[in-house]
Design an enzyme around this catalytic site. Structure first.
Site, PDB file in Angstrom:
ATOM      1  N   ALA A  54      -2.807   1.254   1.153  1.00 26.55           N
ATOM      2  CA  ALA A  54      -4.210   0.945   1.412  1.00 26.55           C
ATOM      3  C   ALA A  54      -4.281  -0.220   2.386  1.00 26.55           C
ATOM      4  O   ALA A  54      -3.367  -1.041   2.457  1.00 26.55           O
ATOM      5  CB  ALA A  54      -4.918   0.599   0.108  1.00 26.55           C
ATOM      6  N   THR A  55      -5.371  -0.284   3.130  1.00 24.80           N
ATOM      7  CA  THR A  55      -5.434  -1.303   4.182  1.00 24.80           C
ATOM      8  C   THR A  55      -6.544  -2.320   3.954  1.00 24.80           C
ATOM      9  O   THR A  55      -6.426  -3.144   3.062  1.00 24.80           O
ATOM     10  CB  THR A  55      -5.532  -0.647   5.564  1.00 24.80           C
ATOM     11  N   THR A  56      -7.643  -2.277   4.686  1.00 22.88           N
ATOM     12  CA  THR A  56      -8.509  -3.455   4.828  1.00 22.88           C
ATOM     13  C   THR A  56      -9.639  -3.546   3.799  1.00 22.88           C
ATOM     14  O   THR A  56     -10.389  -2.592   3.598  1.00 22.88           O
ATOM     15  CB  THR A  56      -9.113  -3.487   6.239  1.00 22.88           C
ATOM     16  N   LYS A  87     -10.769   2.025  -2.486  1.00 27.54           N
ATOM     17  CA  LYS A  87      -9.996   0.800  -2.677  1.00 27.54           C
ATOM     18  C   LYS A  87     -10.779  -0.315  -3.351  1.00 27.54           C
ATOM     19  O   LYS A  87     -10.245  -1.395  -3.578  1.00 27.54           O
ATOM     20  CB  LYS A  87      -9.495   0.296  -1.323  1.00 27.54           C
ATOM     21  N   ALA A 229      -4.275   1.235  11.295  1.00 28.78           N
ATOM     22  CA  ALA A 229      -4.183   1.576   9.873  1.00 28.78           C
ATOM     23  C   ALA A 229      -5.526   1.490   9.158  1.00 28.78           C
ATOM     24  O   ALA A 229      -5.657   1.939   8.020  1.00 28.78           O
ATOM     25  CB  ALA A 229      -3.172   0.675   9.177  1.00 28.78           C
TER      26      ALA A 229
END
Length: 282
Positions: A54-56, A87, A229
């Site tokens: 998972a990213t931001t 997320k 990403a």
């Protein structure tokens, strides 16, 4: 030595209802530690980029609370592994957490943390303070350190409404736990450096929740613009960021239709100004 499975049913019930601790994580660790994230020693080799990450995640305080938002992309190396991952999670009525890092481990940690807070409330008859919640999450992250060394790193962002200040609070973590209180706003994940730059320019202390939501979506847009990403708003598939607002009224996740309205306003403005709004000089 006999395990609890070999004991009479009555004695087992007594053990499980008299644990000596209000911590669900400590309770499970005493009787079935293999069920906890980071306690399984079977993973002997680093996994690196083999699993989705998972990213931001971005968060900012607002008038009477705090707002958190996350993009929907998960990556596995240079591959988009998932376009619709969530997320940002509700952890109790007045708090939430977002995850960056190993997606599967992060989702499991978020679910376990929610049970941890519920277990404490049932055992003690009251909720933890915001600082107490932040410290409980720090303990869980430290428990995942062995898995983090194998590449399953999870770095969450925690946000909550604090009735003592009638406002929102934000806590970030490192792989060893933390926590570190962040004031006004913060971002984590691969696109965080770009999101933080946007937040520094656009954040206004005491702004309404609605204006703060718009600020966070602008920050996520900037992150997606420069970080491969991070997933930007997918207008064709109608995939929008997950946005949550936490105030004295409790946790509320914005509906897709609500988020779509904010996203459309951002996209329309970017058609004439691709770099986004300019912060006024004072």
């Amino acid at each position: 030595m006999a395990s609890h499975r070999d004991l009479p049913a009555g004695m087992v019930n007594h053990l499980f209802t008299n644990t000596g601790s209000s911590s669900f994580t400590e309770f499970v660790g005493s009787y079935a530690p293999e069920l906890l994230p980071g306690r399984d020693d079977r993973l002997a080799t680093p996994v690196g980029d083999q699993i989705p990450h998972a990213t931001t995640i971005v968060a900012a305080t607002c008038a009477g609370g705090v707002v958190m938002a996350g993009d929907r992309r998960a990556t596995s190396g240079n591959i988009i592994a998932q376009r619709e991952i969530e997320k940002v999670f509700r952890t109790d009525d007045h708090s939430c957490m977002g995850i960056a890092g190993a997606a599967s481990t992060g989702i499991e940690m978020a679910r376990l943390y929610r049970v941890e807070l519920e277990h404490y409330e049932k055992m003690e008859g009251r909720t933890l303070s915001v600082a107490g919640k932040a410290n409980r999450l720090a303990t869980m992250i430290r428990g995942n350190l062995a898995m983090a060394m194998q590449g399953l790193v999870v770095v969450p962002l925690f946000a909550a409404y604090d009735p003592e200040i009638d406002g929102g609070r934000i806590f970030s973590y490192d792989v060893g736990g933390g926590p570190y209180e962040q004031f006004h706003h913060h971002a984590i994940g691969s696109g965080s450096i770009f999101a933080r730059g946007a937040l520094k320019k656009l954040y206004r202390e005491g702004a309404s929740p609605e204006d703060t939501v718009l600020t966070l979506i602008q920050a996520l847009y900037d992150a997606a613009d420069d970080d491969s990403a991070t997933g930007g708003p997918d207008v064709t598939r109608r995939i929008w960021p997950v946005v949550a607002v936490v105030t004295a009224d409790g946790f509320r996740r914005l509906s897709d239709d609500e988020v779509a309205g904010y996203v459309q306003a951002v996209v329309d403005a970017r058609m004439t100004n691709p770099d986004g709004p300019v912060a006024p000089l004072r």
